[in-house]
Each structure stands twice: as C-alpha cells, then as structure tokens.
Design an enzyme around this catalytic site. Structure first.
Site, PDB file in Angstrom:
ATOM      1  N   HIS A  69     -29.482  19.179 -12.410  1.00 41.10           N
ATOM      2  CA  HIS A  69     -29.838  20.267 -11.501  1.00 41.10           C
ATOM      3  C   HIS A  69     -30.564  19.685 -10.303  1.00 41.10           C
ATOM      4  O   HIS A  69     -31.365  18.773 -10.475  1.00 41.10           O
ATOM      5  CB  HIS A  69     -30.766  21.244 -12.229  1.00 41.10           C
ATOM      6  CG  HIS A  69     -31.195  22.399 -11.363  1.00 41.10           C
ATOM      7  ND1 HIS A  69     -30.342  23.412 -11.008  1.00 41.10           N
ATOM      8  CD2 HIS A  69     -32.392  22.668 -10.769  1.00 41.10           C
ATOM      9  CE1 HIS A  69     -31.007  24.279 -10.246  1.00 41.10           C
ATOM     10  NE2 HIS A  69     -32.242  23.842 -10.089  1.00 41.10           N
ATOM     11  N   GLY A 119       0.805  -1.232   0.000  1.00 41.84           N
ATOM     12  CA  GLY A 119       0.000   0.000   0.000  1.00 41.84           C
ATOM     13  C   GLY A 119       0.831   1.271   0.000  1.00 41.84           C
ATOM     14  O   GLY A 119       0.348   2.333  -0.388  1.00 41.84           O
ATOM     15  N   GLY A 169       7.516  19.539   3.067  1.00 47.31           N
ATOM     16  CA  GLY A 169       7.777  18.933   1.765  1.00 47.31           C
ATOM     17  C   GLY A 169       8.274  17.501   1.894  1.00 47.31           C
ATOM     18  O   GLY A 169       8.474  16.998   3.004  1.00 47.31           O
ATOM     19  N   ARG A 170       8.442  16.853   0.758  1.00 45.91           N
ATOM     20  CA  ARG A 170       8.915  15.464   0.748  1.00 45.91           C
ATOM     21  C   ARG A 170      10.097  15.330  -0.211  1.00 45.91           C
ATOM     22  O   ARG A 170      10.238  16.144  -1.136  1.00 45.91           O
ATOM     23  CB  ARG A 170       7.770  14.521   0.331  1.00 45.91           C
ATOM     24  CG  ARG A 170       6.595  14.536   1.302  1.00 45.91           C
ATOM     25  CD  ARG A 170       5.523  13.544   0.897  1.00 45.91           C
ATOM     26  NE  ARG A 170       5.972  12.173   0.960  1.00 45.91           N
ATOM     27  CZ  ARG A 170       5.951  11.412   2.061  1.00 45.91           C
ATOM     28  NH1 ARG A 170       5.483  11.890   3.196  1.00 45.91           N
ATOM     29  NH2 ARG A 170       6.381  10.160   2.013  1.00 45.91           N
ATOM     30  N   ILE A 212       0.022  18.900   3.412  1.00 42.20           N
ATOM     31  CA  ILE A 212      -0.050  18.106   4.638  1.00 42.20           C
ATOM     32  C   ILE A 212      -0.367  18.997   5.837  1.00 42.20           C
ATOM     33  O   ILE A 212      -1.225  18.676   6.658  1.00 42.20           O
ATOM     34  CB  ILE A 212       1.279  17.349   4.889  1.00 42.20           C
ATOM     35  CG1 ILE A 212       1.493  16.324   3.770  1.00 42.20           C
ATOM     36  CG2 ILE A 212       1.291  16.676   6.252  1.00 42.20           C
ATOM     37  CD1 ILE A 212       2.778  15.524   3.870  1.00 42.20           C
TER      38      ILE A 212
HETATM   39  P1  NAD Z   1       4.282  21.006   0.333  1.00 43.48           P
HETATM   40  O1  NAD Z   1       5.392  21.223  -0.595  1.00 43.48           O
HETATM   41  O2  NAD Z   1       2.899  20.920  -0.148  1.00 43.48           O
HETATM   42  O3  NAD Z   1       4.276  22.162   1.432  1.00 43.48           O
HETATM   43  C1  NAD Z   1       5.395  22.474   2.214  1.00 43.48           C
HETATM   44  C2  NAD Z   1       5.225  23.898   2.679  1.00 43.48           C
HETATM   45  O4  NAD Z   1       6.197  24.159   3.663  1.00 43.48           O
HETATM   46  C3  NAD Z   1       5.420  24.923   1.576  1.00 43.48           C
HETATM   47  O5  NAD Z   1       4.336  25.809   1.622  1.00 43.48           O
HETATM   48  C4  NAD Z   1       6.737  25.596   1.935  1.00 43.48           C
HETATM   49  O6  NAD Z   1       6.790  26.935   1.526  1.00 43.48           O
HETATM   50  C5  NAD Z   1       6.723  25.455   3.437  1.00 43.48           C
HETATM   51  N1  NAD Z   1       8.031  25.454   4.078  1.00 43.48           N
HETATM   52  C6  NAD Z   1       9.164  24.841   3.667  1.00 43.48           C
HETATM   53  N2  NAD Z   1      10.160  25.038   4.561  1.00 43.48           N
HETATM   54  C7  NAD Z   1       9.634  25.780   5.570  1.00 43.48           C
HETATM   55  C8  NAD Z   1      10.144  26.301   6.788  1.00 43.48           C
HETATM   56  N3  NAD Z   1      11.414  26.083   7.175  1.00 43.48           N
HETATM   57  N4  NAD Z   1       9.321  27.027   7.566  1.00 43.48           N
HETATM   58  C9  NAD Z   1       8.025  27.247   7.189  1.00 43.48           C
HETATM   59  N5  NAD Z   1       7.496  26.784   6.055  1.00 43.48           N
HETATM   60  C10 NAD Z   1       8.286  26.052   5.262  1.00 43.48           C
HETATM   61  O7  NAD Z   1       4.706  19.721   1.189  1.00 43.48           O
HETATM   62  P2  NAD Z   1       3.898  18.834   2.233  1.00 43.48           P
HETATM   63  O8  NAD Z   1       2.683  19.532   2.727  1.00 43.48           O
HETATM   64  O9  NAD Z   1       4.930  18.394   3.220  1.00 43.48           O
HETATM   65  O10 NAD Z   1       3.461  17.623   1.348  1.00 43.48           O
HETATM   66  C11 NAD Z   1       4.437  16.891   0.642  1.00 43.48           C
HETATM   67  C12 NAD Z   1       3.895  16.347  -0.634  1.00 43.48           C
HETATM   68  O11 NAD Z   1       2.992  15.308  -0.346  1.00 43.48           O
HETATM   69  C13 NAD Z   1       3.126  17.371  -1.455  1.00 43.48           C
HETATM   70  O12 NAD Z   1       3.961  18.042  -2.341  1.00 43.48           O
HETATM   71  C14 NAD Z   1       2.134  16.517  -2.160  1.00 43.48           C
HETATM   72  O13 NAD Z   1       2.691  16.141  -3.381  1.00 43.48           O
HETATM   73  C15 NAD Z   1       1.957  15.305  -1.289  1.00 43.48           C
HETATM   74  N6  NAD Z   1       0.660  15.363  -0.604  1.00 43.48           N
HETATM   75  C16 NAD Z   1      -0.454  15.438  -1.359  1.00 43.48           C
HETATM   76  C17 NAD Z   1      -1.686  15.499  -0.745  1.00 43.48           C
HETATM   77  C18 NAD Z   1      -2.919  15.554  -1.580  1.00 43.48           C
HETATM   78  O14 NAD Z   1      -2.839  15.235  -2.765  1.00 43.48           O
HETATM   79  N7  NAD Z   1      -4.050  15.964  -1.035  1.00 43.48           N
HETATM   80  C19 NAD Z   1      -1.783  15.526   0.633  1.00 43.48           C
HETATM   81  C20 NAD Z   1      -0.622  15.468   1.373  1.00 43.48           C
HETATM   82  C21 NAD Z   1       0.601  15.390   0.732  1.00 43.48           C
END
Ligand code: NAD
Length: 471
Positions: free
Chosen positions: A444, A38, A271-272, A185
């Site tokens: 509708h 998964g 981020g990831r 996230i």
């Molecule tokens: P993200 O890239 O969406 O957001 C990370 C945020 O952290 C950005 O806004 C960035 O500017 C900020 N940031 C970075 N360093 C920082 C710091 N030192 N201090 C404050 N802010 C900081 O990453 P995420 O939320 O960790 O998610 C990771 C990935 O997982 C996403 O890019 C997405 O592809 C995937 N994801 C998708 C979904 C969905 O599809 N609904 C949900 C969760 C995660």
C-alpha cells in the site's frame, strides 16, 4: 553446409528460439533478411512505438500538472532529436542481440532464404561460405513474422499515405492525420501524433474501438481519446483516397462521418498478415491455412515434423511475447525435450493512455462460448493511489470460474495496466483461487492492490468499498 538447426527470422520469436536451442547444445544458424536482428518488434514495432509513447505520456502528464497548479509553457518539439534518440535505442538493443548470438556461437546470415525442399534453404544475398548459397538443415524453425495488411481501396502511391513503419519514422508532425483502423496500432500511433500536436481522426469499420476487447475496458479509453482526438468515426468505411493539392482527400461511408474530408496524412493500420508467401513452403511440404498461417501442433511442429513454426506466421494472437514463448517451446522440442505450447493465459496490452490489459478468459469470449463466469470489479475511484495521481477512470476486473472459484481471466484499464496484468497471468497459470489473491498482502498504496481488492469484492470482504456479500 549442414546445420543442426536453422532458425528463419531474427525477431523476438526467432532469436529466443535460436539462443535457447544453442544453450541446449544444438549448433544453430540464424537467418534474417534485415541487416540487423530484432525483427518488426525491435526495428519498427513494439520498441520504437513505446519510445514515442513515452514521449507522448510525459508531455500529456506535464499538461495534467495544471490541475495541481503547475504550468509549463508550450513544448517545442525537435523531430531530428527524437528520431535520433529512438534510433539509438534500436541500435543498442539490436547490437546487443548480435553480441548475444556471438557469445553462443550462433552463426548469423543476413539474407533472404527460400525453401528448395524439406531439408534445403537457398540464401539470396549474403551467403558467404555456402556452396551454391545453399543451407541444408536437420531441423528448422520458421519465425518469419507478419506485415501490414494492404487493402486496394486504401493503397495510394503517396508518401502522405503511411503504414505503421512510415509513421514510426516520424516524417513530420502533420497538421491533420486520419488513422484508418481503431485497433492496437491505430490507437497507439494516434496517441503519439495527437500528443505531438496533430489533429487526429480515427475511422473504424466496426461499432467500437478495439473490436474483440471487453467493452467495459474500452469505455474509459474511448472517453479519453474523445478528448485527445478531433473525431472518432465508428461503423464507417473509407471508400477512396485521392491526393489533392498537398493533402489526401478521403471519402467516407458511415453514420456521422462527413462525405469527404482532407487530411495532411493518412495512417492505414487495418491489421497484419502472416509472412508465409514466397518462401517456397509448398516445396518443403508445409501446410498453410486459408488465412496464410502455417498449421502447427502443440509442439509448434508443422506437417513436416522436423520443421517448426512460431509467432505471427503460426497464428493469432500476433504478439511478441507469444512468439518468444513459442520459440522456446520449439527450441526445447528440437532438443528432444517434451515441451508443449499450452498457456492458460496470454496477456495482451494496448499501450494507450489509459492502458488496457487483459489475460486469460475474457467476458466477451465467455459470452460467445456460453461459458458461465463470475466477474468482480474494483473501481480505481476507491484506490488511494489512483486518487493521489489523479487517475480514477480505471478499474480492475477478475473473471472467476463459479465451480472451482479459481481466477481464469483478468482485465485492467488504467495507467500501468500492462505491468499490473503480469500478476494476473501468474495467478491464472498457477490455478490460484480467488481467496489466494485476496489473502496475498499487496503493498500500500499501489495500483497493484486493486487486484487483491477486486478479489475481495468477489468474496464480499472488501473494506475500501461497501459491497457486502449477498447472503
Ligand atoms: P488490429 O487488428 O488490432 O486492428 C485493425 C482495426 O482496423 C480493427 O479494429 C478493424 O476493425 C479495423 N479495420 C479493418 N479494415 C478497416 C477498414 N477498411 N476501415 C476501417 N477500419 C478497418 O490491427 P493493427 O492495429 O493493424 O495491429 C496489427 C497487429 O499488430 C495486432 O493484431 C497486434 O497483434 C499487433 N500489435 C500489437 C501491439 C501491442 O501488443 N500493444 C501494438 C501494435 C500492434
């Protein structure tokens, strides 16, 4: 042992690739280091977070019923029951995947695999039945996904500092929670914890939530979150974290944020990063770019044409449905079919309340690349259904190519946006003209009508609004 195709990673990309390849007649081996199939999406990502967001949504909607004169008493929350329910969903789906693999005769190893050369993997852990724990392959699909990014300034060895995996385990409902990162996230998990009763603060280093997403789509969500969260600090960095008297003391740098504040817990969601290190990719001759993404062509082939890479490890956007699609492309290519990854639109959804969804060309991207586009917006205030359910903050927007009059992008904000955007994806993929959308009869009263109404706004034929065509 030699396998025709080894798929490395059992997430939504990997299992889609493995199962389709088996259906196409290849003998397939699937290797995943986790005891269950998964991947992140099912075990500690999309699915558990959506289960918890469902709880948050129902709790919030129950509160909204006060506007209709229906009042509930304060909910009591049993985290053990919630955790067990979430676990049951994961177990059912993961068990289903093992079953689907068995039905297809896919051999599954739960072990960590490392490349020894371009045709050999060494399995660490469960390597039952393999001489020397080595698995030789004719073709391979790399689907190893991604992991939460770690920043030294935000790394503190304390259970109070969590990543998304820890947060999904629901250790407690902290009195106060700092979410570092206003991305997917951070906002989804912030929404869950705020609904459960935590005082949530979000700190985002750029000048807006969800950087890169069209600002008009983010605005209604930002407004809503200002009501749900204790504070949102933009243009702000976390300088340091320190454990002090059963709390985490956080130092900020930015306008409007306090110099320091204490929180019961901190969730870091900045981020990831792709899982490409420590796999021996160099030994297999696979090229990795400076950000750690495996370099692939339009068939998902790496520099070694018999090794493919798909999903998060093969580049942005890191989304499960993109991984599954690429997995199917790679499986078809491995089976000798002329498949290519060439989508016109990859949908993205932020499952907050309201949801934000978009697909294809965005206004932000068009502005950056200098592409000329027209936009047409239908505000949900003019939708009977949105009025009926008291959710008029949303809107639906088409991005249109002025020359061809085809729809090339779409953005939606409002409840259910993630489901509504699928129609836009289909329209964009099929090269629909804006008239095709306007003249397709939508049921509708639904929110899906707003897609047709926005197309009518462009044509000057909308009757639910006064927007006559400029002549
Ligand atoms: P993200 O890239 O969406 O957001 C990370 C945020 O952290 C950005 O806004 C960035 O500017 C900020 N940031 C970075 N360093 C920082 C710091 N030192 N201090 C404050 N802010 C900081 O990453 P995420 O939320 O960790 O998610 C990771 C990935 O997982 C996403 O890019 C997405 O592809 C995937 N994801 C998708 C979904 C969905 O599809 N609904 C949900 C969760 C995660």
């Amino acid at each position: 042992m030699e396998s025709q195709l080894v798929v490395l990673g059992g997430g939504p990309g990997g299992y889609a690739a493995a199962f389709l390849a088996a259906d196409l007649g290849l003998s397939v081996t699937l290797v995943d280091q986790e005891p269950r199939l998964g991947g992140v999406c099912l075990l500690r990502g999309c699915i558990p977070s959506k289960a918890l967001l469902h709880v948050a949504k129902v709790m919030t909607e129950a509160q909204h019923l006060a506007d209709w004169g229906v009042n509930f008493s304060r909910p009591s929350v049993c985290l053990d029951t919630m955790r067990a329910r979430k676990e049951k969903i994961i177990a059912t789906l993961s068990g289903g995947l093992s079953q689907l693999g068995k039905q297809r005769n896919v051999q599954i190893f739960h072990a960590r695999a490392v490349f020894e050369d371009a045709h050999t993997l060494r399995l660490e852990g469960n390597s039952q039945g393999l001489a020397d724990g080595r698995l030789r392959f004719q073709q391979c699909i790399l689907a190893t996904g991604s992991s939460p990014a770690r920043i030294p300034a935000l790394s503190l060895d304390s259970p109070r500092v969590m990543d998304s995996t820890d947060a999904l385990d629901l250790p407690e409902v902290p009195e106060s929670l700092l979410v570092v990162g206003g991305g997917y996230i951070g906002l989804e998990m912030g929404t869950v914890y705020a609904a459960l009763g935590s005082r949530v603060t979000v700190v985002e280093m750029t000048d807006g939530l969800l950087p890169g997403v069209d600002r008009d789509l983010v605005r209604p969500l930002h407004k809503q979150l200002q009501r749900q969260f204790a504070a949102i600090h933009l243009n702000t960095r976390v300088v340091s974290l320190a454990e002090k008297k059963g709390a985490i003391e956080v130092a900020f740098e930015g306008p409007g944020a306090p110099r320091t504040e204490r929180f019961s817990r901190v969730l870091v969601a900045v981020g990831r990063r792709p899982n490409s290190a420590g796999l021996g990719l160099d030994k297999a001759g696979i090229e990795v770019d400076p950000r750690g993404f495996v370099v692939v062509d339009r068939q998902q082939r790496t520099r070694q044409a018999h090794i493919f890479a798909i999903g998060d490890v093969a580049g942005e956007p890191m989304l499960a449905h993109k991984a599954a699609h690429q997995g199917k492309v790679a499986a078809e290519a491995a089976a000798g079919k002329p498949a290519e990854f060439a989508p016109r639109a990859i949908p993205a959804v932020v499952f907050t309340d309201p949801e934000i969804a978009w697909a294809g060309v965005t206004e932000t991207e068009a502005a950056r690349t200098g592409q000329k586009v027209h936009t047409a917006v239908f505000p949900w205030g003019a939708s009977g259904r949105a009025q009926a359910v008291g959710r008029t903050e949303g809107f639906t927007k088409w991005i249109i190519d002025p020359a061809s009059q085809r729809v090339i992008g779409c953005g939606i904000v409002g409840p259910g946006a993630g489901d509504l955007v699928s129609e836009a994806v289909l329209a964009i993929e099929l090269g629909a003209h804006v008239e095709d959308v306007a003249w397709s009869i939508h049921p509708h009263p639904t929110l899906s009508e707003t897609l047709a109404f926005a197309a009518e706004v462009h044509l000057g034929t909308a009757t639910d609004l006064y927007r006559p065509k400029r002549v």
